[in-house]
Design a protein around this motif. Structure first.
Motif, PDB file in Angstrom:
ATOM      1  N   ASP A 196       0.901  -1.051  -0.100  1.00 47.29           N
ATOM      2  CA  ASP A 196      -0.018   0.049   0.003  1.00 47.29           C
ATOM      3  C   ASP A 196       0.845   1.348  -0.022  1.00 47.29           C
ATOM      4  N   THR A 197       0.915   2.021  -1.167  1.00 48.60           N
ATOM      5  CA  THR A 197       1.789   3.402  -1.276  1.00 48.60           C
ATOM      6  C   THR A 197       1.050   4.551  -1.404  1.00 48.60           C
ATOM      7  N   THR A 198       1.731   5.461  -1.045  1.00 51.85           N
ATOM      8  CA  THR A 198       1.066   7.073  -1.355  1.00 51.85           C
ATOM      9  C   THR A 198       2.369   7.672  -1.726  1.00 51.85           C
ATOM     10  N   THR A 199       2.091   8.524  -2.759  1.00 54.33           N
ATOM     11  CA  THR A 199       3.123   9.247  -3.494  1.00 54.33           C
ATOM     12  C   THR A 199       2.756  10.757  -3.859  1.00 54.33           C
ATOM     13  N   ASP A 200       3.604  11.727  -3.648  1.00 56.33           N
ATOM     14  CA  ASP A 200       3.211  12.995  -4.245  1.00 56.33           C
ATOM     15  C   ASP A 200       4.500  13.629  -4.537  1.00 56.33           C
ATOM     16  N   ALA A 201       4.673  14.382  -5.602  1.00 54.30           N
ATOM     17  CA  ALA A 201       5.679  14.894  -6.124  1.00 54.30           C
ATOM     18  C   ALA A 201       5.480  15.908  -7.230  1.00 54.30           C
ATOM     19  N   ASN A 202       6.309  16.838  -7.695  1.00 52.07           N
ATOM     20  CA  ASN A 202       6.367  17.575  -8.787  1.00 52.07           C
ATOM     21  C   ASN A 202       7.358  17.411  -9.763  1.00 52.07           C
ATOM     22  N   VAL A 203       6.854  16.918 -10.971  1.00 49.31           N
ATOM     23  CA  VAL A 203       7.376  16.261 -12.345  1.00 49.31           C
ATOM     24  C   VAL A 203       7.727  16.891 -13.170  1.00 49.31           C
ATOM     25  N   SER A 204       8.953  17.385 -13.846  1.00 53.72           N
ATOM     26  CA  SER A 204       9.186  18.018 -15.051  1.00 53.72           C
ATOM     27  C   SER A 204       9.958  16.957 -15.822  1.00 53.72           C
ATOM     28  N   MET A 205       9.489  16.914 -17.324  1.00 54.30           N
ATOM     29  CA  MET A 205      10.036  16.082 -18.190  1.00 54.30           C
ATOM     30  C   MET A 205      10.086  16.645 -19.557  1.00 54.30           C
ATOM     31  N   VAL A 210      12.109  19.471 -25.789  1.00 53.14           N
ATOM     32  CA  VAL A 210      10.599  19.716 -26.133  1.00 53.14           C
ATOM     33  C   VAL A 210      10.140  19.351 -24.614  1.00 53.14           C
ATOM     34  N   GLN A 211       9.613  20.467 -24.016  1.00 61.48           N
ATOM     35  CA  GLN A 211       9.084  20.310 -22.498  1.00 61.48           C
ATOM     36  C   GLN A 211       7.697  19.781 -22.543  1.00 61.48           C
ATOM     37  N   TYR A 212       7.427  18.450 -21.827  1.00 61.23           N
ATOM     38  CA  TYR A 212       6.192  17.844 -21.904  1.00 61.23           C
ATOM     39  C   TYR A 212       5.510  17.862 -20.532  1.00 61.23           C
ATOM     40  N   LEU A 213       6.160  18.149 -19.504  1.00 59.61           N
ATOM     41  CA  LEU A 213       5.707  18.294 -18.261  1.00 59.61           C
ATOM     42  C   LEU A 213       6.764  19.436 -17.638  1.00 59.61           C
ATOM     43  N   ASN A 214       6.120  20.472 -16.662  1.00 56.45           N
ATOM     44  CA  ASN A 214       6.844  21.445 -16.418  1.00 56.45           C
ATOM     45  C   ASN A 214       6.307  21.651 -14.740  1.00 56.45           C
ATOM     46  N   GLN A 215       7.093  21.138 -13.936  1.00 54.50           N
ATOM     47  CA  GLN A 215       6.610  21.225 -12.485  1.00 54.50           C
ATOM     48  C   GLN A 215       5.094  20.865 -12.215  1.00 54.50           C
ATOM     49  N   ASN A 216       4.692  19.741 -12.779  1.00 50.29           N
ATOM     50  CA  ASN A 216       3.394  19.065 -12.745  1.00 50.29           C
ATOM     51  C   ASN A 216       3.169  18.451 -11.572  1.00 50.29           C
ATOM     52  N   LYS A 217       2.113  18.767 -10.752  1.00 49.39           N
ATOM     53  CA  LYS A 217       1.771  18.186  -9.599  1.00 49.39           C
ATOM     54  C   LYS A 217       1.277  16.594  -9.965  1.00 49.39           C
ATOM     55  N   ILE A 218       1.988  15.751  -9.197  1.00 45.47           N
ATOM     56  CA  ILE A 218       1.309  14.412  -9.268  1.00 45.47           C
ATOM     57  C   ILE A 218       1.206  13.741  -7.869  1.00 45.47           C
ATOM     58  N   LYS A 219       0.053  12.917  -7.965  1.00 43.08           N
ATOM     59  CA  LYS A 219      -0.286  12.335  -6.531  1.00 43.08           C
ATOM     60  C   LYS A 219      -0.739  10.887  -6.940  1.00 43.08           C
ATOM     61  N   LEU A 220      -0.164   9.851  -6.314  1.00 41.22           N
ATOM     62  CA  LEU A 220      -0.664   8.633  -6.423  1.00 41.22           C
ATOM     63  C   LEU A 220      -1.217   7.659  -5.315  1.00 41.22           C
ATOM     64  N   GLU A 221      -2.144   7.057  -5.064  1.00 43.92           N
ATOM     65  CA  GLU A 221      -2.505   6.225  -4.091  1.00 43.92           C
ATOM     66  C   GLU A 221      -2.766   4.913  -4.639  1.00 43.92           C
ATOM     67  N   ALA A 222      -1.935   3.897  -4.448  1.00 41.32           N
ATOM     68  CA  ALA A 222      -1.901   2.756  -5.242  1.00 41.32           C
ATOM     69  C   ALA A 222      -1.564   1.554  -4.136  1.00 41.32           C
ATOM     70  N   PHE A 276     -10.428  18.967 -18.245  1.00 34.58           N
ATOM     71  CA  PHE A 276      -9.314  19.532 -19.102  1.00 34.58           C
ATOM     72  C   PHE A 276      -8.507  20.821 -18.427  1.00 34.58           C
ATOM     73  N   LEU A 277      -9.196  21.625 -17.933  1.00 34.97           N
ATOM     74  CA  LEU A 277      -8.280  22.804 -17.198  1.00 34.97           C
ATOM     75  C   LEU A 277      -7.458  22.069 -16.146  1.00 34.97           C
ATOM     76  N   ALA A 278      -7.988  20.925 -15.455  1.00 34.34           N
ATOM     77  CA  ALA A 278      -6.969  20.130 -14.557  1.00 34.34           C
ATOM     78  C   ALA A 278      -5.682  19.667 -15.027  1.00 34.34           C
ATOM     79  N   VAL A 279      -5.948  19.304 -16.350  1.00 41.91           N
ATOM     80  CA  VAL A 279      -4.567  19.054 -16.885  1.00 41.91           C
ATOM     81  C   VAL A 279      -3.334  19.958 -16.829  1.00 41.91           C
ATOM     82  N   ILE A 280      -3.899  21.370 -17.022  1.00 47.52           N
ATOM     83  CA  ILE A 280      -2.988  22.417 -17.203  1.00 47.52           C
ATOM     84  C   ILE A 280      -2.214  22.794 -15.628  1.00 47.52           C
ATOM     85  N   PRO A 281      -0.960  22.960 -15.532  1.00 41.20           N
ATOM     86  CA  PRO A 281      -0.598  23.298 -14.353  1.00 41.20           C
ATOM     87  C   PRO A 281      -1.230  24.274 -13.463  1.00 41.20           C
TER      88      PRO A 281
END
Length: 881
Positions: A196-205, A210-222, A276-281
């Motif tokens: 049982d895991t919990t993760t949160d972070a900011n991801v840039s890729m 070509v910038q695909y992610l820029n300080q995108n907030k990611i949360k995952l409960e898995a 859709f608006l939620a996808v945008i940082p």
């Protein structure tokens, strides 16, 4: 009862004392074990400040902490930090600490990592900095390893306040994970279990810039099902957030010997366009809680296949929306008629075959409709783009409909209908043959502000036609500061300028009614103040770095510093923060100016190297306005008339883009076409007037005066040049400083007749035309400063020498005259005797002739003898006296 409590208290204190004291006895053992473990298993340099052991902190378990851990790589990443961590803590049963060296390995039950920084890197040769584990002769695949001194039966773990960096130089991929917090609990020792895991972070890729992610907030409960025998991890109950977009996952990841097998599906559980608006940082989309939306929005995808050195999973990700809209409550405009149909696909497993197909991206703001579509291929290498844009945008409405913040407010109407096809390498290298453009763009009432320019540029009109390999600028009308300009021409790389860091290349024809040079300069980055309106006094100006162009300029008026140039024509080549002036001509000071050379702002201090030609300059105007001319020839300020000059000069420019005089060097040739002098403008001539009263300096003959000079380090060296006043020749030489200090010599060839009554009386006595033309050199030494000159002459000694010379000439003349008379007399006498001796052979003369000749000879002898005696007597008398 009291005794019982006393016994319990004493026992508790003993236990507590033991729990505090015992770790000190075993701490050295644990420290040595950690060192041995790392040295036996890692090919890297490992350092840590301390290892501590506590029975209190995690009682009833022992708590071991490694503090300030730093792992640095050996070659080929020598000296680079692989891992650093403030502390890493292990929890284990207390009994594990008391095991001897022959006992089983110490079993660790939990691990926590705090403030760790991990850098995973693959260089261009394929070397990995994380390949630091030593190969074991007898590798074990179970959860325990007796050779290591430690075994792991982890129940839970955590990573807090940490960061991860992944850099792959081969694929040009960069991933930055910051503010990482991750925790998990489960039973790793069982063959099958759940984590049982919990993760949160900011991801840039980014991939290939070509910038695909820029300080995108990611949360995952898995909740992850683990099959350790098959190394298969299944997503069982999972909910994630990318920025504010909710996603659910299903599928698995299985570890293989040569990679990973992935089969994952995901989608957003709802269908509101708010997703859709939620996808945008969030930093751009702001708070979307109260945003009104209509229409739907769906994201779903399948990632399936093998990750290996040669392959990636196939991708089928779809994003769609139909007839949607949104409106922020505190903004006046809405965006409507939103239609999106986009797919991200890879059907082969070859990373190079991944592509983005934007079939539809349409929207409407007010009455402005914007339509577009594009296909983007070869994402990881030389990206290929084929796009169509057709629409109208009122740029001011962007911030009225969406809460994006620009450094400067946008305005203007953009109309575009363009098809463009290119690859990014062609954009970056200006390979125009691979850039295909067709269509047109029209921009009106646009205001452009940037750090690269001092003043905002107001573009009233810009009309461009996109051709296959260039863009034709059909018309361009703009203002900036107090300047106006119009342009036509060709732009070679507008996409390179807009999409990459390339310069703006082109050839332009520029016309202007009023052009102020300072309006187009940029502020120095080292300046302490910033403004998009003016340049502060302590700032220097720069030629914009983004320009690489040729400008054929024609302007009615150009203002540079305090100079106003009229009817300016010329060519300007701008590149690498250098301006190369070609055949620039202008009307200035009632004459014609010609200018060639370079100005460069590449260095911290701008430099220039110019050739300046002036034809018919009004001297008074030019010397009044140009400090440089005043410094080169301060005395010329007193002249009235015309000036022709050629000046070669180089030096540095100040913060106001005017020459720093102390750094200027060069040479000049000047010709004065003048007829008068304003003596009130120079104290030097007034001082000379007083020292040499035989010359009226206001009446110097300056016609066709020519002079050569050179200058450097604030000093001017003037080559000898000639002046004339009536029949007096003048030779001037020497020099002066830009600080107006003087050191000149003026040599006057003065005829004797100008040197006073005594000299003129002597000339009268001599009465010889040749003597009357005699001249003497009179030298005037001019020192001091231009405003307070000092004059010294050798006029007195010159007159004295001339007087002695004239007396000597008179004396020699008298002596020579006496000698001539004696010579004539003796010649006559000798001539008479000879005639008498030859009388037999000559015809006898008449008696009267004989008588006359005899009387003449006798008188001559008498006069000569008398003169000689008288002279002798005068000398004797003089001696006696």
């Amino acid at each position: 009862m009291k005794k019982a409590f006393k016994i319990i208290g004493i026992t508790f204190l003993i236990i507590l004392a033991l729990l505090v004291a015992i770790p000190f006895a075993f701490q050295g053992k644990i420290k040595d074990m950690v060192k041995n473990l790392m040295n036996e298993n890692l090919n890297a340099n490992v350092e840590f400040s301390d290892v501590s052991l506590s029975f209190i902190r995690s009682f009833p378990q022992a708590h071991v902490t490694v503090e300030d851990l730093v792992i640095t790589n050996f070659k080929p990443f020598e000296g680079e930090t692989f891992v650093s961590a403030k502390n890493i803590a292990f929890d284990m049963s207390i009994k594990e600490v008391f095991k001897t060296a022959s006992d089983d390995p110490i079993v660790v039950n939990s691990i926590s990592v705090d403030e760790a920084l991990v850098t995973l890197k693959t260089d261009a040769l394929g070397n990995n900095n994380y390949d630091i584990t030593k190969e074991q002769e007898h590798a074990q695949t179970t959860a325990t390893d007796s050779s290591s001194g430690f075994a792991f039966d982890i129940k839970d773990y955590s990573i807090s306040k940490s960061a991860l960096t992944y850099i792959d130089e081969i694929s040009k991929t960069k991933i930055y994970v910051t503010e990482l917090n991750h925790s998990g609990n489960g039973t790793f020792s069982d063959d099958t279990s759940q984590l049982d895991t919990t993760t949160d972070a900011n991801v840039s890729m980014s991939m290939d810039s070509v910038q695909y992610l820029n300080q995108n907030k990611i949360k995952l409960e898995a909740l992850i099902g683990m099959n350790l025998n098959e190394q298969k991890y299944t997503f069982m109950e999972n909910k994630g957030l990318i920025n504010q977009l909710p996603l659910v996952f299903d599928g698995y990841v299985q570890i293989l010997e040569d990679g990973q097998d992935i089969d994952i599906t995901f989608e957003n559980p709802g269908s509101s366009f708010k997703d859709f608006l939620a996808v945008i940082p969030e930093v751009y989309s702001k708070n979307i809680e109260n945003v009104e939306t209509t229409g739907d929005f769906k994201v779903n995808g399948i990632v399936k296949g093998k990750i290996s050195e040669e392959t990636i999973p196939t991708l089928d990700i779809n994003i769609s929306s139909t007839n949607a809209s949104f409106k922020y409550p505190d903004l006046p405009k809405s965006v409507s008629n939103i239609n999106i149909d986009t797919a991200i696909k890879n059907t082969t497993g070859n990373v190079d075959d991944t592509f983005v197909d934007i079939k539809t991206l349409n929207f409407k703001i007010d009455q402005d409709v914007f339509k577009s579509n594009a296909v983007i291929k070869n994402l990881t290498k030389n990206m290929l783009v084929n796009a169509n844009i057709d629409g109208t945008l009122n740029l001011a409405n962007i911030t009225k409909a969406y809460p994006i913040e620009f450094d400067k407010q946008l305005s203007g109407i953009l109309k575009a209908k363009v098809n463009t096809a290119f690859d990014m390498n062609a954009i970056e290298t200006n390979a125009y043959e691979r850039i295909k453009n067709t269509g047109s763009v029209n921009l009106s009432d646009f205001i452009f502000s940037s750090e690269d320019i001092v003043n905002p540029i107001q573009i009233n009109k810009a009309d461009m036609t996109f051709n296959p390999q260039s863009v034709s600028l059909n018309s361009f009308e703009a203002k900036t500061g107090t300047s106006d300009f119009r342009a036509t021409g060709t732009i070679n790389n507008i996409l390179g300028f807009l999409l990459s860091d390339n310069t703006l290349q082109g050839n332009f024809n520029l016309e202007s009614n009023n052009l102020v040079i300072s309006d187009f300069m940029v502020e120095d980055e080292t300046a302490t103040e910033t403004s998009n309106k003016t340049t502060a006094a302590n700032q220097s100006m720069k030629i914009p770095e983004f320009l690489d162009c040729t400008i054929n300029a024609k302007a009615n008026t150009v203002v540079y510093d305090n100079l106003t140039l009229k009817d300016v024509n010329g060519t300007l080549l701008i590149k690498d923060q250098e301006a190369d002036l070609k055949n620039l001509t202008s009307n200035l000071f009632n004459g014609v100016l010609a200018l060639t050379g370079k100005v460069s702002t590449k260095t911290d201090t701008p430099v220039f190297d110019l050739n300046l030609g002036a034809d018919g300059f009004d001297i008074a105007q030019s010397f009044q306005s140009l400090e440089l001319l005043q410094s080169i020839a301060p005395i010329a300020k007193a002249f009235q008339g015309k000036l022709n000059t050629v000046i070669k000069l180089q030096g540095t420019l100040g913060s106001d883009f005017t020459p720093n005089l102390n750094t200027v060097s060069g040479d000049a040739f000047a010709e004065l076409l003048t007829t008068s002098i304003n003596q009130n403008e120079t104290s030097v001539l007034s001082k000379l007037d007083g020292a040499l009263n035989f010359i009226d300096f206001s009446k110097l003959d300056l016609k066709d005066l020519q002079a050569k000079l050179d200058f450097s380090n604030g000093q001017v060296n003037v080559k000898p040049f000639n002046l004339k006043y009536k029949d007096i020749g003048i030779v001037v030489s020497g020099g002066h400083g830009f600080d107006k200090t003087l050191k000149y010599d003026a040599v006057f060839e003065v005829p004797a007749k100008y040197l006073g009554s005594d000299v003129n009386q002597l000339l009268g006595k001599i009465n010889d035309p040749e003597v009357n033309n005699i001249t003497i050199p009179v030298t005037a030494n001019i020192t001091g400063s231009y405003t307070s000159p000092k004059i010294q002459t050798d006029l007195t000694s010159g007159v004295s020498n001339l007087t002695k010379q004239l007396i000597e000439i008179e004396k020699q003349k008298l002596i020579n005259k006496g000698k001539d008379e004696v010579k004539d007399l003796l010649g006559g006498l000798l001539g008479g005797s000879k005639n008498e001796t030859t009388s037999d052979t000559t015809t006898a003369t008449t008696d009267s002739t004989k008588t006359t000749t005899s009387n003449t000879v006798s008188e001559g002898v008498k006069n000569i003898l008398g003169g000689l005696l008288n002279n002798r007597k005068k000398k004797q008398d003089s001696t006696n006296n």
